[in-house]
Scaffold this active site. Structure first.
Site, mmCIF file in Angstrom:
data_model
loop_
_atom_site.group_PDB
_atom_site.id
_atom_site.type_symbol
_atom_site.label_atom_id
_atom_site.label_comp_id
_atom_site.label_asym_id
_atom_site.label_seq_id
_atom_site.Cartn_x
_atom_site.Cartn_y
_atom_site.Cartn_z
ATOM 1 N N ASP A 165 0.843 -1.199 0.000
ATOM 2 C CA ASP A 165 0.000 0.000 0.000
ATOM 3 C C ASP A 165 0.880 1.253 0.000
ATOM 4 O OD1 ASP A 165 -2.293 1.627 0.375
ATOM 5 O OD2 ASP A 165 -1.998 1.570 2.549
ATOM 6 N N ASP A 167 -0.367 4.994 1.070
ATOM 7 C CA ASP A 167 -0.603 5.942 2.171
ATOM 8 C C ASP A 167 -0.451 5.278 3.529
ATOM 9 O OD1 ASP A 167 -1.150 7.878 0.284
ATOM 10 O OD2 ASP A 167 -3.265 7.357 0.218
#
Lengths: 174, 174
Positions: free
Chosen positions: A7, A9
Site C-alpha cells: 500500500d 498511504d
C-alpha cells in the site's frame, strides 16, 4: 518468485503532515497528536470542522510531495531482489491523487517500474502472496497473507502479523 | 459470483479516432485504414512521423472524451447483474491518461463504482476469472481465461476465444 503488494498511504507515504499543515492553515489550530491514536483524524476535530477535513483527500494537491515513511526505500530495494513487488494503492477514490501518486513513485521509488504500480479500489482484485497495508478492511477478500503496518489510526486493531516499521518488515520477510 | 476484468482502450474506449484526428492536424494527411489492419498505427506512418505518433499516448488530453465502443454500455450493464465486473486498464504507462480515464468511466459507466476500477501495468496482478482485452500479451501470467477483443491491430493474432464486438461478448457470457 513470491509477490508482495504494498500500500502507499501510511505505509510508504506519510499523509499525516499534510493533514496537520492544512488544518492549521484553515482553522489556526493544531491537531492533537494524543487524540488521533486509534481514530481517523476527521473524527477527532470539532464537528463543524469535520466535513472540510474529510474532504481534504479529494482536493487537488493533497497527495503532492508527501514525505517518505522511514526506511521504506532501503527495505523495498532489498526486498526487490528476493520478491516481485507491486505497489497497490486504493487511489481510485481520490481522482486528483492519481497523477501526484504516479509522479511521487517515479521520484522516490525509481526502482519500481510503472508496470508494477496499481491504483485500485477493492483490493480483492490484487493477486499476490502478501499485502502490506494499514487497513485491515483491505485484507478482506485478499487471497494472500495480510501484514498490518502500524499507523496511528489502527493501533487498536487486532491483526497478526503486525509490523510497526520498515525495519520489522525486513526482519519478517528478508 | 464469477469476476470479469475488462480492458479500456479498444475494448470499451475507442482510441483510433483520436489518432486520426491528431495525425491529420499535425501532418495534414489521413491515416490509411487498410494499412493499419494487423499493425500498430505508428508502424504504418512514414518513418519521420513515427516518433511523434508514438508519443501521442503520452500527451495530456489524448485520452479525454474518447468515443465509447458500440454496445459496451448495454452489455456491461447486463453482465453486471450476473458477474462482478472490474475495469482493468494498463494506464500506468501514460500518466496523463489517469485523470481522464477516471472521469471517462464516471461519465460513461456510472454503474461501475470507483472501487471496481483498476489502473495497472502488468495485468498478471489481476485476480479474476475472465479478462476481456485486445492484447494477447496481457493474458501472459493471467490466471483466468483471456478473451481477445478484436481490434484492427490484432486481427492476425491467434487466440481462442476471440470476440469481434460486444454482441458476441453477450452471446459468450450471458
Amino acid at each position: 518468485m513470491q509477490r508482495i503488494a504494498i500500500d502507499m498511504d501510511e505505509v510508504i507515504a506519510d499523509v499525516y503532515p499534510r493533514f496537520y499543515e492544512w488544518y492549521e492553515r484553515d482553522f489556526n489550530l493544531k491537531i492533537d497528536q494524543q487524540l488521533i491514536q486509534g481514530k481517523y483524524i476527521r473524527d477527532t476535530v470539532p464537528s463543524d470542522h469535520r466535513e472540510k477535513v474529510a474532504n481534504y483527500l479529494h482536493v487537488d494537491g493533497f497527495f503532492k510531495d508527501l514525505p517518505v515513511i522511514a526506511d521504506s526505500q532501503e527495505v523495498l530495494f532489498e526486498l526487490s531482489k528476493k520478491y516481485e513487488l507491486f505497489i497497490a494503492s486504493a487511489a481510485m477514490e481520490f481522482k486528483y491523487s492519481l497523477l501526484h501518486k504516479h509522479e511521487w513513485m517515479t521520484t522516490h521509488f525509481p526502482f519500481i517500474p510503472w508496470s508494477h504500480i496499481v491504483f485500485c479500489g477493492d483490493k480483492s482484485i490484487i493477486h499476490a502472496d502478501y499485502l502490506i497495508d494499514d487497513h485491515v478492511r483491505n485484507f478482506k477478500g485478499f487471497r494472500g497473507q495480510g501484514i498490518l503496518f502500524t499507523s496511528p489510526h489502527n493501533i487498536n486493531e487486532t491483526w497478526n502479523p503486525r509490523v510497526n516499521n520498515w525495519k520489522e518488515v525486513a526482519k519478517l520477510l528478508l
